[in-house]
Design a protein around this motif. Structure first.
Motif, PDB file in Angstrom:
ATOM      1  N   LEU A 191      60.111  41.738   3.145  1.00  0.00           N
ATOM      2  CA  LEU A 191      61.236  42.682   3.250  1.00  0.00           C
ATOM      3  C   LEU A 191      60.900  43.943   4.042  1.00  0.00           C
ATOM      4  O   LEU A 191      61.711  44.403   4.845  1.00  0.00           O
ATOM      5  CB  LEU A 191      61.693  43.083   1.834  1.00  0.00           C
ATOM      6  CG  LEU A 191      62.791  44.145   1.749  1.00  0.00           C
ATOM      7  CD1 LEU A 191      64.096  43.634   2.371  1.00  0.00           C
ATOM      8  CD2 LEU A 191      63.058  44.561   0.303  1.00  0.00           C
ATOM      9  N   TYR A 192      59.735  44.507   3.833  1.00  0.00           N
ATOM     10  CA  TYR A 192      59.434  45.822   4.412  1.00  0.00           C
ATOM     11  C   TYR A 192      59.019  45.701   5.883  1.00  0.00           C
ATOM     12  O   TYR A 192      58.267  44.798   6.248  1.00  0.00           O
ATOM     13  CB  TYR A 192      58.277  46.504   3.681  1.00  0.00           C
ATOM     14  CG  TYR A 192      58.515  46.878   2.233  1.00  0.00           C
ATOM     15  CD1 TYR A 192      59.676  46.505   1.560  1.00  0.00           C
ATOM     16  CD2 TYR A 192      57.566  47.603   1.521  1.00  0.00           C
ATOM     17  CE1 TYR A 192      59.878  46.842   0.230  1.00  0.00           C
ATOM     18  CE2 TYR A 192      57.751  47.949   0.188  1.00  0.00           C
ATOM     19  CZ  TYR A 192      58.909  47.557  -0.452  1.00  0.00           C
ATOM     20  OH  TYR A 192      59.096  47.886  -1.770  1.00  0.00           O
ATOM     21  N   THR A 193      59.442  46.664   6.684  1.00  0.00           N
ATOM     22  CA  THR A 193      58.908  46.753   8.050  1.00  0.00           C
ATOM     23  C   THR A 193      57.488  47.337   7.967  1.00  0.00           C
ATOM     24  O   THR A 193      57.160  48.019   6.982  1.00  0.00           O
ATOM     25  CB  THR A 193      59.766  47.694   8.917  1.00  0.00           C
ATOM     26  OG1 THR A 193      59.774  48.985   8.302  1.00  0.00           O
ATOM     27  CG2 THR A 193      61.191  47.179   9.052  1.00  0.00           C
ATOM     28  N   PRO A 194      56.665  47.097   8.964  1.00  0.00           N
ATOM     29  CA  PRO A 194      55.303  47.675   8.916  1.00  0.00           C
ATOM     30  C   PRO A 194      55.341  49.200   8.801  1.00  0.00           C
ATOM     31  O   PRO A 194      54.500  49.791   8.120  1.00  0.00           O
ATOM     32  CB  PRO A 194      54.688  47.239  10.253  1.00  0.00           C
ATOM     33  CG  PRO A 194      55.498  46.063  10.700  1.00  0.00           C
ATOM     34  CD  PRO A 194      56.873  46.237  10.140  1.00  0.00           C
ATOM     35  N   GLU A 195      56.336  49.830   9.433  1.00  0.00           N
ATOM     36  CA  GLU A 195      56.434  51.301   9.390  1.00  0.00           C
ATOM     37  C   GLU A 195      56.689  51.775   7.959  1.00  0.00           C
ATOM     38  O   GLU A 195      56.102  52.754   7.506  1.00  0.00           O
ATOM     39  CB  GLU A 195      57.565  51.799  10.308  1.00  0.00           C
ATOM     40  CG  GLU A 195      57.384  51.493  11.788  1.00  0.00           C
ATOM     41  CD  GLU A 195      57.617  50.021  12.153  1.00  0.00           C
ATOM     42  OE1 GLU A 195      58.387  49.339  11.443  1.00  0.00           O
ATOM     43  OE2 GLU A 195      57.002  49.551  13.137  1.00  0.00           O
ATOM     44  N   PHE A 196      57.577  51.087   7.274  1.00  0.00           N
ATOM     45  CA  PHE A 196      57.868  51.454   5.884  1.00  0.00           C
ATOM     46  C   PHE A 196      56.644  51.183   5.010  1.00  0.00           C
ATOM     47  O   PHE A 196      56.246  52.015   4.188  1.00  0.00           O
ATOM     48  CB  PHE A 196      59.098  50.663   5.403  1.00  0.00           C
ATOM     49  CG  PHE A 196      59.479  50.898   3.964  1.00  0.00           C
ATOM     50  CD1 PHE A 196      59.338  52.149   3.366  1.00  0.00           C
ATOM     51  CD2 PHE A 196      60.004  49.859   3.197  1.00  0.00           C
ATOM     52  CE1 PHE A 196      59.702  52.359   2.034  1.00  0.00           C
ATOM     53  CE2 PHE A 196      60.364  50.066   1.867  1.00  0.00           C
ATOM     54  CZ  PHE A 196      60.203  51.313   1.292  1.00  0.00           C
ATOM     55  N   HIS A 197      56.054  50.019   5.214  1.00  0.00           N
ATOM     56  CA  HIS A 197      54.873  49.641   4.440  1.00  0.00           C
ATOM     57  C   HIS A 197      53.786  50.711   4.537  1.00  0.00           C
ATOM     58  O   HIS A 197      53.104  51.024   3.551  1.00  0.00           O
ATOM     59  CB  HIS A 197      54.333  48.301   4.951  1.00  0.00           C
ATOM     60  CG  HIS A 197      53.959  47.359   3.856  1.00  0.00           C
ATOM     61  ND1 HIS A 197      53.064  47.686   2.872  1.00  0.00           N
ATOM     62  CD2 HIS A 197      54.370  46.091   3.573  1.00  0.00           C
ATOM     63  CE1 HIS A 197      52.938  46.673   2.037  1.00  0.00           C
ATOM     64  NE2 HIS A 197      53.724  45.693   2.428  1.00  0.00           N
ATOM     65  N   ALA A 198      53.646  51.257   5.719  1.00  0.00           N
ATOM     66  CA  ALA A 198      52.578  52.240   5.940  1.00  0.00           C
ATOM     67  C   ALA A 198      52.842  53.555   5.208  1.00  0.00           C
ATOM     68  O   ALA A 198      51.938  54.379   5.068  1.00  0.00           O
ATOM     69  CB  ALA A 198      52.431  52.500   7.440  1.00  0.00           C
ATOM     70  N   ARG A 199      54.076  53.744   4.729  1.00  0.00           N
ATOM     71  CA  ARG A 199      54.419  55.053   4.150  1.00  0.00           C
ATOM     72  C   ARG A 199      54.644  55.007   2.635  1.00  0.00           C
ATOM     73  O   ARG A 199      55.107  55.986   2.050  1.00  0.00           O
ATOM     74  CB  ARG A 199      55.674  55.589   4.838  1.00  0.00           C
ATOM     75  CG  ARG A 199      55.463  55.746   6.352  1.00  0.00           C
ATOM     76  CD  ARG A 199      56.709  56.194   7.045  1.00  0.00           C
ATOM     77  NE  ARG A 199      56.979  57.605   6.787  1.00  0.00           N
ATOM     78  CZ  ARG A 199      57.981  58.265   7.326  1.00  0.00           C
ATOM     79  NH1 ARG A 199      58.807  57.655   8.149  1.00  0.00           N
ATOM     80  NH2 ARG A 199      58.174  59.536   7.060  1.00  0.00           N
TER      81      ARG A 199
END
Lengths: 345, 584
Positions: free
Chosen positions: B385-393
């Motif tokens: 579900l999460y984009t890598p950008e979201f995952h990183a935050r």
């Protein structure tokens, strides 16, 4: 042939020692050297059983998936039928009717034999062949994700959880009893018990460390709904009957619904049957008609893809509960909870 | 049905007006006080019994108190200061649904306090040297200097629980005072103290079933009676399940003039007949409120705005419509049966028992992980579900598990069932069910009363052996015995088939245009949190392969749509009321 690691497509002469010219890693299979599947085809089989990595699966499911994909080399069987057929047509054109008739009859017989081979009842891949492929695959590519391996069979088993004292005092609303431990593995590893609030056990005592505890918990619910999940085999088809009548299971308690495979459902899985064991006699939950089929064939539940097993089981359980929603069996009584009364009722 | 706000420090007095204006639906009367270095505001409906008739002024002491005590008092604000001035022991028996602020002008000290189960909310933040507090997030966003910046770690938690648990809110820098706590702000420091702790304290007297049933029945009756504030007419949300039916019984026994409201999902209704049966047996007038996906389309934006925080359970839509119907019937307060599952062990606890037994057969899975999975939203699907950008935050691992550790392990309980009950009560009950019910009722000027979330009743429930709650497979056993013979047999003993909000039919049917607008590719790309492939499959009605239940599609779509709509209103729109009549 395409490499599943780097995607480079190579010709046979470019692949020295089964090695991909792109990433220099090994292929598991080389069709030019007699392997019947490519790495890509085998990976596709793994993707199919695991629903692209979202469902956990057993090696037995992969066996049937590979069998579904295994080329039957029908042309080899058809070729002997084509030659006399063509010969017969030539004779026919040359007006040698008798000879042509003989050639065409031979062709037809060989054609029927080829067709029968194509539509064979039994699974066409010998288990030993599959095991060799599986072993090679794991050596080259490692263990695929989602493969169900019991913690007790791993090098470093996960320690068992110590339970709080009260946990065995409760019960379940429903239980799925399987005829074999591997089916229980599939359900538990995919959290079916958790998603559907049910106990899962196998007739042969799996999961071993919990078996007695869970079975005694099931005894605490007189309105327990039991679902029997099994192969289409003599042993499997007797499961519901045994669960209903054997005292150590649910004789006199709850209701057992057969949600397993039976011979009447087997036809669509033609080509995935196994040879049966000794002749089966009807009775004990098996009709005479079923006994005839079971004397010749066995169909394992593992022939269905894991995703299908989980969904079919859920649908069957759900259908049963909705059917019974307005029924007395869907209602507890105070006595269902060992109620001696508190004087207020 | 009321709200407070204020600050410590120096701020423009006009800000207090803006903060009170932001909750204009919480009352027709306003009181405010500005003193050097502090300000307090209070909004309430005048003429309602049990409410503070303004900010309480006692020399240099000022108290603003939203809500009511149980049992009721003429002025909760005056009562609170009388209890608190001698010391925190004054809170020992305090119960009710309230959130209050006490400014001690002599000691230059602000005390914030929330009720034991979190019916009423309180948020706080610091900005430009000023410490602000308010009943709702949108009030803080009315302060000009406070900006709405998304807290990705809190969103990560929302996607697991379907609400944001703990002290965090979805906005950076804005914190929440947890239930059953008070916080003192003095000399630029905040100190939070818990004044009531619920824990298992098994009392062997209640191993006797008769004694246990008598205790629970007595405590339930008291809990209902002490929430009757003398209103002429009261309402009840009657689902037809055991808990709300039991509350109906005890309200009738207490002589209340009660009208019931129940949901009608058409042919998808599972408990409609039961509600009718209970109302008939107790001679309570019953109004069915028809709810379909079409009815939610025009109210969706307003629903999200009134919720104030993202709550991802689709039950909020029907709750909004029930509240509207109760208000239209001229009611000022509404009872419900919430809390029965958390206290007495409803059907939702059963999967945890199986999960605990079967844990570790194929690899290690902690009790906390299993519990997180029980919320059945996106736990375990983060990679898809999460984009890598979201995952990183989203911050470090283990934040969600840490919320559960005090309940699922440790000293608060010795039995498995009580551990799970405590976790359910603290998280699902106090941080989800109660606050969202309060928002939906208060959105229509209704005071919510949840008698099963009662301090003495809860303590009694945790003195009972857990086997009296889950007896074999019979859930809420002791509560069933407490009402046996007084309610129809079908209501008391029928098994639960699950809550019947047909959310998948709605999200893929009448709400599909709204879902597609909120969760379509363009919207997802603009927000940058979620992968289109995962959400697109849900929009097409596809479950994840291992998922057997169709209703998960709708539940997940609704949770994502609620979040996106909430971000549009509160992050992009600064918490301002959306234009009326706009669905998506």
């Amino acid at each position: 042939m395409k490499c599943i690691r780097c995607g480079v497509d190579s010709k046979y002469k470019e692949r020295a020692n089964r090695t991909c010219p792109g990433c220099h890693k090994l292929f598991a299979f080389e069709p030019q050297l007699g392997d019947r599947l490519t790495d890509v085809a085998f990976q596709k089989a793994i993707d199919a059983v695991s629903a692209k990595g979202q469902v956990r699966w057993g090696v037995e499911h992969l066996y049937y998936e590979v069998a579904r994909r295994f080329p039957r080399r029908i042309w080899l069987a058809v070729l002997p039928a084509v030659v006399p057929g063509v010969f017969g047509l030539v004779l026919l054109l040359g007006k040698s009717y008798k000879m042509a008739a003989v050639a065409l009859v031979i062709s037809a017989i060989l054609g029927v034999l080829a067709w029968q081979r194509k539509t064979a009842r039994n699974v066409s891949v010998p288990l030993a062949d599959f095991n060799r492929m599986w072993s090679t695959w794991r050596t080259v590519h490692g263990e695929p994700n989602g493969l169900i391996v019991r913690a007790s069979e791993r090098g470093t088993p996960t320690p068992r959880r110590s339970f709080d004292s009260d946990i065995a005092d409760y019960s379940f609303d429903r239980a799925v009893i399987c005829d074999r431990a591997r089916t229980a593995d599939l359900l538990i590893a995919n959290n079916f018990h958790f998603e559907n609030n049910c106990a899962v056990l196998s007739m042969d005592g799996y999961p071993e460390p919990l078996f007695d505890t869970v079975r005694s918990m099931l005894k605490r619910n007189p309105k327990l709904r039991v679902f029997a999940l099994h192969d289409s085999s003599a042993r499997g088809c007797r499961l519901a009957h045994r669960l209903t009548h054997e005292k150590e299971w649910f004789a006199g308690q709850g209701e057992v619904t057969d949600v397993g495979l039976r011979p009447s459902q087997a036809d669509v899985f033609r080509g995935l049957f196994l040879a049966a064991g000794p002749a089966v006699v009807g009775g004990g939950g098996i009709s005479a008609l079923e006994a005839r089929w079971l004397s010749q064939n066995t169909l394992e539940l593992a022939a269905l893809r894991p995703e299908q097993i989980l969904k079919r089981l859920y649908a069957a359980m759900n259908r049963k509960e909705h059917e019974d929603f307005d029924d007395d069996s869907f209602r507890y009584e105070a006595s269902d909870a060992d109620d001696a009364g508190d004087g207020f009722g | 049905m009321s709200g407070i706000c204020g600050w410590v420090g120096d701020a423009d007095p006009a800000i207090l007006d803006a903060m009170l204006e932001a909750i204009d639906y919480r009352g027709d009367s306003v009181d405010k006080v500005n003193v050097p270095g502090a300000a307090l505001g209070y909004r309430w409906w005048s003429g309602r019994p049990g409410k503070s008739p303004g900010i309480h002024r006692q020399g240099a002491q000022l108290v603003a108190c939203a809500g009511t005590f149980a049992p009721p008092v003429a002025s909760p604000a005056a009562e609170l200061i009388a209890r608190l001035q001698p010391g925190p022991e004054g809170l020992d028996s305090l119960d009710g649904a309230f959130a209050a602020a006490w400014w001690d002008g002599e000691k230059r000290r602000l005390t914030l306090i929330r009720d034991p189960f979190g019916v009423r909310s309180l948020y706080y933040t610091q900005q430009g040297g000023v410490f602000y507090f308010a009943s709702e997030l949108k009030q803080l966003l009315a302060v000009p200097d406070i900006s709405a910046e998304l807290d990705h770690a809190a969103i990560h938690k929302y996607l697991t629980f379907s609400f944001v648990p703990g002290e965090d809110t979805p906005l950076k820098g804005i914190r929440r005072l947890l239930p059953r706590r008070y916080a003192v702000w003095a000399a630029g420091r905040l100190e939070v103290t818990q004044y009531f702790e619920l824990r298992e304290s098994l009392d062997e007297r209640y191993a006797d079933r008769r004694a246990a049933v008598q205790l629970i029945r007595r405590r339930c009756i008291e809990a209902v009676e002490k929430r009757l504030n003398g209103e002429e007419k009261i309402g009840l949300f009657l689902s037809g399940g055991l808990d709300s039916s039991a509350v109906a019984l005890w309200l009738k026994d207490a002589g209340a003039n009660v009208s019931a409201f129940s949901l009608d999902f058409g042919d998808k209704s599972l408990e409609k007949d039961r509600a009718r049966e209970v109302a008939g047996a107790l001679a309570i007038p019953l109004q069915f409120v028809r709810v379909g996906g079409e009815a939610l389309l025009p109210i969706f934006q307003d629903l999200v705005w009134r919720l104030d925080l993202p709550f991802g359970d689709p039950v909020t839509g029907p709750q909004y419509l029930l509240g509207r119907a109760a208000r239209a019937a001229g009611l000022g307060c509404i009872f419900n049966g919430e809390g029965g599952d958390q206290l007495f062990g409803g059907w939702t606890q059963k999967p945890m028992i199986g999960a605990e037994l079967y844990a570790n057969l194929y690899g290690e899975e902690s009790r906390e992980e299993l519990y997180l999975r029980s919320y059945r939203r996106f736990y375990g699907s983060e990679d898809e579900l999460y984009t890598p950008e979201f995952h990183a935050r989203i911050g470090p691992a283990g934040q969600r598990r840490a919320l559960l550790l005090p309940y699922l392990h440790g000293e608060k309980a010795s039995t498995f069932l009580h551990r799970v009950r405590l976790a359910d009560l603290a998280l699902k009950g106090c941080q989800n069910i109660l606050p969202r019910a309060e928002r939906m009722a208060n959105g229509w000027g209704l005071d919510i009363r949840a008698p099963l979330f009662d301090r003495r009743l809860a303590e009694a429930a945790f003195a009972l052996p857990p086997q009296l709650k889950l007896r074999g497979a019979v859930e809420k056993f002791v509560l069933k015995l407490a009402v046996r013979g007084r309610l129809p047999k079908e209501v008391v003993w029928r098994k639960k088939l699950g809550m019947g909000v047909p959310i998948t039919d709605w999200t893929l049917g009448p709400l599909a245009p709204l879902m597609n607008e909120l969760l379509g590719k363009a919207s997802l790309e603009r927000r940058g949190l979620f992968r289109n492939e995962y959400v697109a499959a849900l929009l097409q009605g596809h479950n994840t392969p291992g998922e057997t239940r169709r209703r998960r599609v709708g539940e997940r779509l609704w949770a994502l749509a609620m979040l996106e709509a909430w971000m549009r209103i509160f992050v992009d729109g600064g918490g301002k009321r959306p234009a009326r009549g706009s669905g998506g």
